[in-house]
Design a protein around this motif. Structure first.
Motif, PDB file in Angstrom:
ATOM      1  N   GLU A 148      10.777  -1.868  -1.757  1.00 48.92           N
ATOM      2  CA  GLU A 148      10.458  -2.196  -3.149  1.00 48.92           C
ATOM      3  C   GLU A 148       9.756  -3.542  -3.308  1.00 48.92           C
ATOM      4  O   GLU A 148       8.865  -3.669  -4.158  1.00 48.92           O
ATOM      5  CB  GLU A 148      11.725  -2.170  -4.003  1.00 48.92           C
ATOM      6  CG  GLU A 148      11.450  -2.368  -5.491  1.00 48.92           C
ATOM      7  CD  GLU A 148      12.686  -2.169  -6.338  1.00 48.92           C
ATOM      8  OE1 GLU A 148      12.625  -2.463  -7.551  1.00 48.92           O
ATOM      9  OE2 GLU A 148      13.719  -1.722  -5.807  1.00 48.92           O
ATOM     10  N   GLN A 171       6.121  -2.469  -2.750  1.00 45.24           N
ATOM     11  CA  GLN A 171       5.566  -1.536  -3.735  1.00 45.24           C
ATOM     12  C   GLN A 171       5.770  -2.004  -5.160  1.00 45.24           C
ATOM     13  O   GLN A 171       4.928  -1.779  -6.027  1.00 45.24           O
ATOM     14  CB  GLN A 171       6.207  -0.165  -3.563  1.00 45.24           C
ATOM     15  CG  GLN A 171       5.640   0.902  -4.505  1.00 45.24           C
ATOM     16  CD  GLN A 171       6.417   2.210  -4.443  1.00 45.24           C
ATOM     17  OE1 GLN A 171       7.603   2.217  -4.125  1.00 45.24           O
ATOM     18  NE2 GLN A 171       5.744   3.312  -4.728  1.00 45.24           N
ATOM     19  N   GLY A 172       6.902  -2.647  -5.415  1.00 46.70           N
ATOM     20  CA  GLY A 172       7.291  -2.971  -6.772  1.00 46.70           C
ATOM     21  C   GLY A 172       8.140  -1.862  -7.357  1.00 46.70           C
ATOM     22  O   GLY A 172       8.355  -0.817  -6.745  1.00 46.70           O
ATOM     23  N   GLY A 223       4.729  -5.431  -7.336  1.00 47.35           N
ATOM     24  CA  GLY A 223       5.022  -5.636  -5.930  1.00 47.35           C
ATOM     25  C   GLY A 223       4.018  -6.559  -5.266  1.00 47.35           C
ATOM     26  O   GLY A 223       3.036  -7.000  -5.876  1.00 47.35           O
ATOM     27  N   TYR A 241      -0.088  -0.474  -0.250  1.00 43.51           N
ATOM     28  CA  TYR A 241       1.250   0.034   0.052  1.00 43.51           C
ATOM     29  C   TYR A 241       1.169   1.371   0.779  1.00 43.51           C
ATOM     30  O   TYR A 241       1.895   1.600   1.756  1.00 43.51           O
ATOM     31  CB  TYR A 241       2.059   0.190  -1.236  1.00 43.51           C
ATOM     32  CG  TYR A 241       3.452   0.723  -0.993  1.00 43.51           C
ATOM     33  CD1 TYR A 241       4.432  -0.070  -0.416  1.00 43.51           C
ATOM     34  CD2 TYR A 241       3.775   2.039  -1.325  1.00 43.51           C
ATOM     35  CE1 TYR A 241       5.701   0.422  -0.174  1.00 43.51           C
ATOM     36  CE2 TYR A 241       5.047   2.540  -1.090  1.00 43.51           C
ATOM     37  CZ  TYR A 241       5.997   1.731  -0.515  1.00 43.51           C
ATOM     38  OH  TYR A 241       7.248   2.224  -0.273  1.00 43.51           O
TER      39      TYR A 241
END
Length: 244
Positions: free
Chosen positions: A153, A156-157, A185, A192
């Motif tokens: 995470e 990526q966020g 992210g 990503y």
């Protein structure tokens, strides 16, 4: 061979329920000849995954040699347990503690690409979404009710599940159609995806480190058989010439 069979049997109970709903898998266009991708995949895996998951049928020195990583760099940057360079790649987390925290020990991932397939892994790692009802606050579109946090995470966020409303038997039903990252992210969406592909590439390599060598030798064997066939055919004609 015995250890590989045991590893496969260990993985199957953890992954047999992972099929989930009918989700179209994205194609993982990995390349085992891309050494830079394999090195980056090893770096990401060791930093984000190896804290919980073993790849205990691999050795640090074998990975370093195959991926073109100097052993001193391997030890300094990719070995976080302090194990000797010739040791198997085990995580530092005690199995008993992992079982208490996650409900079951995290499975060994040495053979996960062979068990589940590269496309499944690639889609799975890109299918986490926010779900406050889950213990770790996330769920997964490919593996519903997943029992692990979204360790990637930070890269990526946060991501949310996108749905569309359809009428089914006269009732409105929200149907999942994909995952949408919120953009908070460290990586952009395409970055990503590339990072995940590198991890998948490394796991495909881990499942069969000798794959490229096996394929290379296969061409030589086929070439030998083709040449042998020519001589065998000529010998057969010479042997039966007087008979006919």
């Amino acid at each position: 061979m015995k250890k590989l069979i045991i590893a496969a049997l260990t993985l199957l109970p953890s992954l047999v329920m992972a099929a989930g709903p009918s989700v179209a898998l994205d194609k993982a266009n990995y390349d085992l000849r891309d050494q830079a991708s394999l090195q980056n995949g090893a770096k990401l895996f060791m930093n984000y995954c190896a804290g919980c998951h073993n790849t205990q049928y691999q050795r640090y020195n074998r990975v370093a040699e195959d991926l073109g990583i100097p052993e001193d760099i391997m030890q300094a940057n990719l070995n976080f347990t302090g194990a000797p360079i010739g040791e198997l790649m085990r995580s530092a987390i005690p199995e008993k503690d992992a079982a208490n925290w996650f409900g079951a020990p995290p499975p060994d991932l040495t053979l996960v690409a062979r068990v589940r397939g590269a496309d499944w892994l690639y889609t799975y790692l890109r299918s986490f979404y926010k779900d406050d009802s889950r213990p770790f606050g996330v769920n997964n579109l490919v593996f519903p009710s997943v029992g692990m946090p979204h360790v990637l995470e930070p890269l990526q966020g946060s991501a949310r599940l996108e749905t569309v409303t359809r009428m089914v038997d006269g009732h409105e039903v929200d149907t999942p159609v994909g995952i949408k990252a919120d953009g908070n992210g460290e990586m952009a969406a395409d970055e990503y995806d590339h990072a995940v592909l590198d991890i998948v590439n490394f796991l495909v390599y881990s499942g069969e480190p000798i794959k490229l060598e096996r394929q290379r030798l296969g061409y030589w064997v086929l070439g030998f058989l083709a040449i042998f066939f020519v001589f065998a055919y000529l010998l057969k004609k010479e042997y039966w010439r007087d008979v006919h």
